[in-house]
Each structure stands twice: as C-alpha cells, then as structure tokens.
Design an enzyme around this catalytic site. Structure first.
Site, PDB file in Angstrom:
ATOM      1  N   GLY A 163       0.827  -1.200   0.000  1.00 19.54           N
ATOM      2  CA  GLY A 163       0.000   0.000   0.000  1.00 19.54           C
ATOM      3  C   GLY A 163       0.862   1.251   0.000  1.00 19.54           C
ATOM      4  O   GLY A 163       2.029   1.215  -0.387  1.00 19.54           O
TER       5      GLY A 163
ATOM      6  N   GLU B 116      -9.085  -1.766   0.874  1.00 18.02           N
ATOM      7  CA  GLU B 116      -8.159  -2.278   1.880  1.00 18.02           C
ATOM      8  C   GLU B 116      -8.878  -3.155   2.881  1.00 18.02           C
ATOM      9  O   GLU B 116      -9.854  -2.730   3.491  1.00 18.02           O
ATOM     10  CB  GLU B 116      -7.518  -1.113   2.639  1.00 18.02           C
ATOM     11  CG  GLU B 116      -6.829  -0.107   1.735  1.00 18.02           C
ATOM     12  CD  GLU B 116      -5.987   0.875   2.525  1.00 18.02           C
ATOM     13  OE1 GLU B 116      -5.723   0.622   3.724  1.00 18.02           O
ATOM     14  OE2 GLU B 116      -5.597   1.898   1.951  1.00 18.02           O
TER      15      GLU B 116
ATOM     16  N   LYS C 200     -15.654   8.740   6.428  1.00 16.82           N
ATOM     17  CA  LYS C 200     -15.734  10.109   6.927  1.00 16.82           C
ATOM     18  C   LYS C 200     -14.377  10.572   7.407  1.00 16.82           C
ATOM     19  O   LYS C 200     -13.471   9.771   7.597  1.00 16.82           O
ATOM     20  CB  LYS C 200     -16.793  10.240   8.022  1.00 16.82           C
ATOM     21  CG  LYS C 200     -16.602   9.293   9.173  1.00 16.82           C
ATOM     22  CD  LYS C 200     -17.681   9.512  10.222  1.00 16.82           C
ATOM     23  CE  LYS C 200     -17.496   8.551  11.377  1.00 16.82           C
ATOM     24  NZ  LYS C 200     -18.671   7.754  11.675  1.00 16.82           N
TER      25      LYS C 200
ATOM     26  N   ILE D 175      -8.050  -8.118   8.038  1.00 20.67           N
ATOM     27  CA  ILE D 175      -8.524  -9.447   8.411  1.00 20.67           C
ATOM     28  C   ILE D 175      -8.469  -9.549   9.929  1.00 20.67           C
ATOM     29  O   ILE D 175      -7.453  -9.193  10.548  1.00 20.67           O
ATOM     30  CB  ILE D 175      -7.648 -10.528   7.742  1.00 20.67           C
ATOM     31  CG1 ILE D 175      -7.690 -10.327   6.221  1.00 20.67           C
ATOM     32  CG2 ILE D 175      -8.137 -11.924   8.110  1.00 20.67           C
ATOM     33  CD1 ILE D 175      -6.539 -10.969   5.488  1.00 20.67           C
TER      34      ILE D 175
ATOM     35  N   THR E 109      -3.815  -3.317   6.816  1.00 26.45           N
ATOM     36  CA  THR E 109      -4.820  -3.515   5.781  1.00 26.45           C
ATOM     37  C   THR E 109      -4.143  -4.049   4.526  1.00 26.45           C
ATOM     38  O   THR E 109      -3.191  -3.442   4.029  1.00 26.45           O
ATOM     39  CB  THR E 109      -5.519  -2.188   5.424  1.00 26.45           C
ATOM     40  OG1 THR E 109      -4.548  -1.245   4.976  1.00 26.45           O
ATOM     41  CG2 THR E 109      -6.283  -1.636   6.608  1.00 26.45           C
TER      42      THR E 109
ATOM     43  N   ASN F  57      -3.857  -4.486   0.792  1.00 28.85           N
ATOM     44  CA  ASN F  57      -4.341  -3.692  -0.342  1.00 28.85           C
ATOM     45  C   ASN F  57      -4.451  -4.539  -1.609  1.00 28.85           C
ATOM     46  O   ASN F  57      -3.577  -5.343  -1.898  1.00 28.85           O
ATOM     47  CB  ASN F  57      -3.377  -2.539  -0.614  1.00 28.85           C
ATOM     48  CG  ASN F  57      -3.386  -1.504   0.488  1.00 28.85           C
ATOM     49  OD1 ASN F  57      -3.126  -1.832   1.645  1.00 28.85           O
ATOM     50  ND2 ASN F  57      -3.696  -0.282   0.154  1.00 28.85           N
TER      51      ASN F  57
ATOM     52  N   TYR G 236       2.058 -10.409   1.395  1.00 32.46           N
ATOM     53  CA  TYR G 236       2.287  -9.753   0.103  1.00 32.46           C
ATOM     54  C   TYR G 236       2.502 -10.818  -0.973  1.00 32.46           C
ATOM     55  O   TYR G 236       3.223 -11.786  -0.766  1.00 32.46           O
ATOM     56  CB  TYR G 236       3.519  -8.845   0.164  1.00 32.46           C
ATOM     57  CG  TYR G 236       3.339  -7.653   1.078  1.00 32.46           C
ATOM     58  CD1 TYR G 236       2.379  -6.675   0.780  1.00 32.46           C
ATOM     59  CD2 TYR G 236       4.101  -7.501   2.215  1.00 32.46           C
ATOM     60  CE1 TYR G 236       2.208  -5.573   1.620  1.00 32.46           C
ATOM     61  CE2 TYR G 236       3.940  -6.405   3.058  1.00 32.46           C
ATOM     62  CZ  TYR G 236       2.997  -5.449   2.755  1.00 32.46           C
ATOM     63  OH  TYR G 236       2.825  -4.370   3.571  1.00 32.46           O
TER      64      TYR G 236
ATOM     65  N   HIS H 179      -7.732 -11.321  12.463  1.00 35.28           N
ATOM     66  CA  HIS H 179      -6.952 -12.498  12.830  1.00 35.28           C
ATOM     67  C   HIS H 179      -5.508 -12.035  12.964  1.00 35.28           C
ATOM     68  O   HIS H 179      -5.094 -11.096  12.286  1.00 35.28           O
ATOM     69  CB  HIS H 179      -7.052 -13.565  11.723  1.00 35.28           C
ATOM     70  CG  HIS H 179      -6.229 -14.790  12.002  1.00 35.28           C
ATOM     71  ND1 HIS H 179      -6.613 -15.740  12.913  1.00 35.28           N
ATOM     72  CD2 HIS H 179      -5.035 -15.200  11.484  1.00 35.28           C
ATOM     73  CE1 HIS H 179      -5.693 -16.694  12.957  1.00 35.28           C
ATOM     74  NE2 HIS H 179      -4.732 -16.391  12.104  1.00 35.28           N
TER      75      HIS H 179
HETATM   76  P1  ADP Z   1       0.602  -1.509   3.319  1.00 38.55           P
HETATM   77  O1  ADP Z   1       0.638  -0.014   3.283  1.00 38.55           O
HETATM   78  O2  ADP Z   1       1.694  -2.153   2.480  1.00 38.55           O
HETATM   79  O3  ADP Z   1      -0.759  -2.046   2.957  1.00 38.55           O
HETATM   80  P2  ADP Z   1      -0.017  -2.101   6.095  1.00 38.55           P
HETATM   81  O4  ADP Z   1       0.638  -1.422   7.258  1.00 38.55           O
HETATM   82  O5  ADP Z   1      -1.429  -1.728   5.780  1.00 38.55           O
HETATM   83  O6  ADP Z   1       0.934  -1.899   4.830  1.00 38.55           O
HETATM   84  O7  ADP Z   1       0.096  -3.663   6.341  1.00 38.55           O
HETATM   85  C1  ADP Z   1      -0.566  -4.523   5.448  1.00 38.55           C
HETATM   86  C2  ADP Z   1       0.117  -5.877   5.310  1.00 38.55           C
HETATM   87  O8  ADP Z   1       0.210  -6.523   6.581  1.00 38.55           O
HETATM   88  C3  ADP Z   1      -0.732  -6.793   4.445  1.00 38.55           C
HETATM   89  O9  ADP Z   1      -0.447  -6.640   3.080  1.00 38.55           O
HETATM   90  C4  ADP Z   1      -0.375  -8.174   4.971  1.00 38.55           C
HETATM   91  O10 ADP Z   1       0.728  -8.686   4.254  1.00 38.55           O
HETATM   92  C5  ADP Z   1       0.034  -7.925   6.429  1.00 38.55           C
HETATM   93  N1  ADP Z   1      -0.965  -8.332   7.438  1.00 38.55           N
HETATM   94  C6  ADP Z   1      -0.655  -8.950   8.602  1.00 38.55           C
HETATM   95  N2  ADP Z   1      -1.750  -9.176   9.345  1.00 38.55           N
HETATM   96  C7  ADP Z   1      -2.800  -8.689   8.643  1.00 38.55           C
HETATM   97  C8  ADP Z   1      -4.213  -8.637   8.912  1.00 38.55           C
HETATM   98  N3  ADP Z   1      -4.737  -9.145  10.056  1.00 38.55           N
HETATM   99  N4  ADP Z   1      -5.020  -8.058   7.975  1.00 38.55           N
HETATM  100  C9  ADP Z   1      -4.479  -7.553   6.843  1.00 38.55           C
HETATM  101  N5  ADP Z   1      -3.154  -7.581   6.527  1.00 38.55           N
HETATM  102  C10 ADP Z   1      -2.306  -8.144   7.426  1.00 38.55           C
HETATM  103 MG    MG Z   2      -2.542  -1.307   3.853  1.00 43.28          MG
END
Ligand code: ADP
Ligand code: MG
Length: 147
Positions: free
Chosen positions: A14, A78, A106, A81, A26, A28, A90, A83
């Site tokens: 992301g 985004e 918002k 999950i 999140t 992406n 990735y 969990h």
């Molecule tokens: P980015 O800006 O790259 O999306 P984030 O800080 O939003 O970085 O972290 C997202 C990444 O974290 C996801 O792509 C995934 O690989 C990892 N991840 C680990 N746990 C979760 C979760 N519970 N839900 C979503 N992504 C998770």
């Molecule tokens: Mg993200």
C-alpha cells in the site's frame, strides 16, 4: 441473498501509511481489482469473510473509497482481516466475500478518533458475522479455491 460482492486478487504494497503501526494492518488490492468494482458500490466500510491463499476463513472489514483521513487521490480497497498472522501476505491471493455495509467514509479530526472508529467497526463486524445466516455462508462455494 446476502452476498454483495466477491473479489479476489494479489496482495500488493500500500502507500505505507503505517496501518500496521496503528495495529490495524490492511491488505491492499491492486488497481485493476479496485477498478473492476461495480461503479455503484458506495464508498465506505463493509464486512464479510476473507481467505488468504487457501488458508482458513476469517472475519474481515474492508474499506472501499478514497480514505479521507489520508487524503488519497486514488480509490483503494483495503481489507483488515480479523486475525493475527505470523507473516505478511504480500503476493498471496486474497479472496473476500462482502455481505454488508457498516458506515460511510468520513474524516476524523484526530488519529485517536480514527482508530477508535475502526475498532468499533471491527467489533460490529465480529458480532454480525456470528449470526447464523453469515456463519452458514462460510461453507458457500464462492470460497472453493481452484487447486
Ligand atoms: P501496506 O501499506 O503495504 O498495505 P499495512 O501497514 O497496511 O501496509 O500492512 C498490510 C500488510 O500486513 C498486508 O499486506 C499483509 O501482508 C500484512 N498483514 C498482517 N496481518 C494482517 C491482517 N490481520 N489483515 C491484513 N493484513 C495483514
Ligand atoms: Mg494497507
């Protein structure tokens, strides 16, 4: 029929806004997946089930839109999950089945109110997905990942 939308795509990096540092990572979706969303999908926060690869089914909340808090210029989708994962995902295929709408997007005047809104969304999603109508959808064939 409860399913609003189903989609699947590779998890990409992301904008590095630091969702993970906020405790709410999140996953992406790539631009093509976001561009394929039906034009009439309202921006906002939704809930449903998600699977990474051919793993277990988990509850999720997904934000669709322009994320006013981060002033994004590009539409994004985004998924958080609900969990705790040992590793990042990735490059893996994320499948999401969206069932319901929680709230519109918002803007928030502080990081604290932003985080607490998301935590509220997560609690609401957890509660709703425990309803029998959603629990039985876990076994639906839209999650049958082709081997
Ligand atoms: P980015 O800006 O790259 O999306 P984030 O800080 O939003 O970085 O972290 C997202 C990444 O974290 C996801 O792509 C995934 O690989 C990892 N991840 C680990 N746990 C979760 C979760 N519970 N839900 C979503 N992504 C998770
Ligand atoms: Mg993200």
């Amino acid at each position: 029929r409860s399913l609003l939308y189903f989609c699947r795509g590779q998890v990409v990096r992301g904008f590095g806004c630091g969702s993970k540092q906020l405790g709410i990572p999140t996953a992406n979706f790539p631009e093509q997946v976001v561009d394929n969303l039906p034009a009439d999908v309202s921006p906002g926060i939704y809930y449903g089930w998600a699977i990474v690869g051919s793993g277990d089914i988990h509850k999720m909340v997904v934000s669709i839109g322009w994320n006013p808090y981060y002033k994004n210029m590009k539409k994004s989708m985004e998924t958080h999950i609900i969990h705790t994962f040992e590793e990042d995902s990735y490059g893996e295929i994320l499948s999401v089945a969206i069932f319901g709408y929680l709230r519109p997007e918002k803007n928030f005047d502080s990081l604290e109110s932003f985080i607490s809104a998301i935590q509220g969304d997560i609690e609401e999603a957890k509660k709703r997905l425990d309803l029998p109508e959603y629990l039985k959808l876990k076994d639906d064939n839209f999650f049958q990942v082709p081997k």
